[in-house]
Design a protein around this motif. Structure first.
Motif, PDB file in Angstrom:
ATOM      1  N   TYR A   1      48.911  23.587   4.191  1.00  0.00           N
ATOM      2  CA  TYR A   1      48.077  23.369   5.383  1.00  0.00           C
ATOM      3  C   TYR A   1      46.653  23.933   5.239  1.00  0.00           C
ATOM      4  O   TYR A   1      46.084  24.480   6.175  1.00  0.00           O
ATOM      5  CB  TYR A   1      48.729  23.975   6.626  1.00  0.00           C
TER       6      TYR A   1
ATOM      7  N   TYR B   1      38.458  19.119  13.645  1.00  0.00           N
ATOM      8  CA  TYR B   1      39.477  20.093  13.242  1.00  0.00           C
ATOM      9  C   TYR B   1      40.872  19.488  13.382  1.00  0.00           C
ATOM     10  O   TYR B   1      41.102  18.613  14.212  1.00  0.00           O
ATOM     11  CB  TYR B   1      39.368  21.361  14.095  1.00  0.00           C
ATOM     12  N   ASP B   2      41.782  20.016  12.564  1.00  0.00           N
ATOM     13  CA  ASP B   2      43.172  19.537  12.569  1.00  0.00           C
ATOM     14  C   ASP B   2      44.075  20.438  13.405  1.00  0.00           C
ATOM     15  O   ASP B   2      45.294  20.433  13.237  1.00  0.00           O
ATOM     16  CB  ASP B   2      43.696  19.437  11.137  1.00  0.00           C
ATOM     17  N   TYR B   3      43.484  21.201  14.285  1.00  0.00           N
ATOM     18  CA  TYR B   3      44.222  22.067  15.199  1.00  0.00           C
ATOM     19  C   TYR B   3      43.337  22.284  16.420  1.00  0.00           C
ATOM     20  O   TYR B   3      42.134  21.976  16.412  1.00  0.00           O
ATOM     21  CB  TYR B   3      44.566  23.408  14.538  1.00  0.00           C
TER      22      TYR B   3
ATOM     23  N   ARG C   1      47.776  19.901  14.828  1.00  0.00           N
ATOM     24  CA  ARG C   1      48.073  18.523  15.217  1.00  0.00           C
ATOM     25  C   ARG C   1      49.271  18.024  14.411  1.00  0.00           C
ATOM     26  O   ARG C   1      49.375  18.264  13.210  1.00  0.00           O
ATOM     27  CB  ARG C   1      46.859  17.623  14.971  1.00  0.00           C
TER      28      ARG C   1
ATOM     29  N   TYR D   1      48.362  16.105  11.322  1.00  0.00           N
ATOM     30  CA  TYR D   1      47.938  16.892  10.169  1.00  0.00           C
ATOM     31  C   TYR D   1      49.140  17.517   9.462  1.00  0.00           C
ATOM     32  O   TYR D   1      49.205  17.548   8.230  1.00  0.00           O
ATOM     33  CB  TYR D   1      46.968  17.981  10.621  1.00  0.00           C
TER      34      TYR D   1
END
Length: 651
Positions: free
Chosen positions: A119, A159-161, A262, A265
């Motif tokens: 990640y 962003y992936d969060y 996410r 992701y």
């Protein structure tokens, strides 16, 4: 001509070799990922010994049964691309099994935990900055995660969060199970609420405020309307609070921060680490890309450098539940009707919704009527009946208590659509009522106030419990099928108006944020104590809805299981509730479950060519004599000297 290769190295096959293949549709693979596989193939040993590592020899240097690449071709057309293994060996022949890429990947991921993937590694955040006290110094330090979380809120697409407030009572110090009084709403917790990623309202340029608010590093809180000063609270020794009597200060709750990755992701990382390529435009598109995974965790790791400046970091793996990949895929398939598709030849991964497979327009459905090769055999069983229920977190005391508050349906008054539709008065002596408010997805209970009219009383309505009965499919008394996600209740969180001066926690205050809420022990990866609470195992999914208005109109970042915000505005087409017009049953699962419940399976011989096999997509419908079907399984013997047998379920 039939060919079997391993990294372009040919396997010598005996003359007349045939291979029995099974193609399994990912649409029907609910518990395991099977894909394409073969039954055992007899391969002559002497010419193939070097390729397979001489598995018949006990002194062989290669471990017997090692997994090797495999590609099965017929007349140059790939029919299976994946792996092969020797299952038994003698000096004369080897027994070999083939698995397609989907099955091979599924097998390799079955037991691998979500937290074991990369990640993107450790995310190092900006150092803490002094705040307050003028230009020369600060009263306290603002942690680096605050500035980073504000930046994520400003530009969530980058962003992936996400960061957003979620109330988690008893995160640090779980209380005993509360005493439940039948017919009464849940009592407030015995201590102030704990908020993951706390949010402050009001403008304050020192925080780099996005849209009129900021994340907070507040530590000291009060009990029962007590207003207390805000101090520098970075102190590991004071990170765990104790209970207090009314009016007594509680110690710092610490820097309780956690990014919510996410779902898109997380799945992308899982498959890319497995050597697959993501088909980006067809991988959780649209609103599905707004789903995030929430875990009640404090993922922040902090330390002080030599100069005393607080340094912080986090790893997204610390924000994920204790699930393996297979468990995650099963959960999103059951809860969202979301299926992962792997192109075994090109090793590309995409996703589809079962809803869209069932509802595909007629113009997109290939007609195989001309390939019919004989009479069909029909297997008939009784259609199934299901009761969809919520998959709850057994450690969540708040949700457990709320579910126990659900009233007996026989005692309910007529349901209404909106809160404003609840009656304002009742006759004197009339029994008090409990009613369902559909827009809120909750039960409300009345109480009467004498209005001196002599004949009526004024009614007030209070929240009682969420409506979480589930959904009956195909009649009553169906088999219970845990379909919904671990429920996250929407509750109030305090809305701190002035971070420079005070933090006010008033259970009766009108300034609040309506955020997801639960009550359970939290997970702290940095806390290695053997008696520390374990990583939660329940999967909690929420929708990222961006900045939404709080009760006073100030905006705050919202994650929610609903399709509406606090003001009742529609902010999405989908809800993670089972029930309701925007719920998962109506929006995502209804059409598929009608197919799933059918007890009739048609076994139909089809005369397919090798190109037909290569082009046939098992996640699409087919048409035979004007009727649409989904293919559950294909049984194929290659070379193609006899018809393929297709197991079909009518749509």
């Amino acid at each position: 001509m039939l060919e079997l290769l391993s990294d372009e190295r040919p396997v010598v096959l005996s003359p007349g070799t045939s291979v029995q293949l099974e193609y399994h549709s990912p649409v029907f693979d609910e518990e395991v990922v099977r894909g394409t596989f073969s039954y055992s193939i007899a391969v002559p040993a002497p010419p193939n010994g070097p390729l397979y590592g001489f598995p018949e020899r006990l002194d062989a240097h290669v471990a017997p049964g090692a997994e090797l690449p495999a590609e099965l071709r017929l007349d140059g057309v790939p029919l299976l691309v994946g792996t092969q293994r020797v299952r038994s060996a003698s000096t004369k022949r080897y027994s070999v099994n083939l698995s397609g890429a989907l099955g091979a990947v599924g097998a390799s991921l079955t037991g691998r935990m979500l937290a074991s993937f990369g990640y993107g590694g450790v995310r190092h955040l900006p150092p803490a900055q002094p705040f307050g006290g003028g230009e020369t110094g600060g009263l306290f330090q603002v942690p680096g995660w605050v500035a980073h979380a504000n930046e994520v809120v400003r530009h969530p697409e980058a962003y992936d969060y996400v960061f957003a407030p979620v109330r988690c009572d008893d995160f640090y110090d779980p209380a005993p199970a509360p005493v439940v009084v039948e017919g009464q709403p849940p009592a407030p917790p015995a201590h102030p609420p704990v908020v993951i990623n706390p949010w402050l309202g009001g403008a304050n340029p020192g925080y780099g405020v996005p849209a009129g608010g900021s994340f907070a590093h507040v530590g000291f809180v009060g009990y029962q309307r007590l207003v207390v000063p805000l101090y520098d609270i970075f102190n590991p020794a004071a990170s765990r609070p104790y209970r207090s009597s009314e009016g007594q200060l509680l110690p710092a709750y610490g820097q309780l921060a956690c990014p919510f990755p996410r779902l898109r992701y997380v799945l992308r990382c899982v498959f890319e680490e497995s050597g697959l390529v993501i088909d980006e435009p067809n991988f959780l598109p649209g609103e599905l890309g707004d789903i995030v995974i929430f875990s009640p965790a404090n993922a922040l790791r902090t330390s002080r450098d030599a100069a005393g400046v607080v340094q912080s970091s986090f790893h997204l793996a610390d924000a994920l539940p204790a699930l393996d990949v297979a468990g995650l895929l099963r959960a999103v398939r059951k809860g969202l009707g979301l299926v992962v598709l792997i192109d075994e030849v090109n090793r590309r991964v995409s996703t589809c919704l079962l809803r869209d497979v069932v509802a595909a327009p007629a113009a997109e459905v290939p007609d195989l009527t001309g390939r019919l090769a004989g009479a069909a055999e029909v297997e008939i069983a009784e259609a199934g009946r299901l009761k969809l229920v919520y998959e709850t977190d057994p450690d969540d005391l708040l949700t457990e208590q709320l579910l126990r508050q659900a009233p007996d349906p026989a005692t309910l008054g007529p349901a209404v659509e909106q809160l404003a539709d609840l009656p304002a008065t009742a006759l004197v002596g009339a029994p008090l009522e409990t009613r369902l408010v559909r827009a809120q997805g909750a039960y409300y209970q009345s109480s009467g106030v004498w209005n001196f009219s002599g004949t009526t009383v004024d009614l007030t309505w209070r929240y009682l419990a969420p409506a979480l009965e589930g959904v009956e499919v195909g009649g009553t008394d169906g088999t219970e099928y845990a379909q919904g996600f671990a429920y996250t209740h929407l509750g109030r969180a305090p809305f701190q108006a002035d971070p420079q001066l005070a933090v006010q926690l008033d259970p009766l205050a009108t300034d609040f944020m309506e955020v997801p809420a639960l009550s359970r022990a939290g997970f702290e990866p940095a806390n290695a104590s053997p008696d520390a609470p374990p990583r939660p195992a329940a999967l909690r999914l929420l929708f990222w809805r961006g900045m939404q208005p709080a009760s006073d109109g100030t905006l705050y970042p919202l994650v929610t299981p609903l399709a509406t915000n606090q003001a009742g505005d529609v902010v999405g087409q989908l809800s993670l509730r089972l029930e309701g017009a925007a719920g998962t049953y109506q929006q995502l699962l209804r059409g598929w479950l009608e197919v799933k419940r059918r007890g009739v399976v048609v076994k139909q011989p089809l005369r397919l060519s090798v190109l037909d096999l290569a082009r046939l997509e098992l996640a699409r419908k087919v048409r035979l004599d004007g009727i649409e079907y989904l293919v559950r399984k294909l049984s194929v013997t290659v070379p193609l000297r006899k018809p393929v047998v297709a197991e079909l379920v009518r749509v």
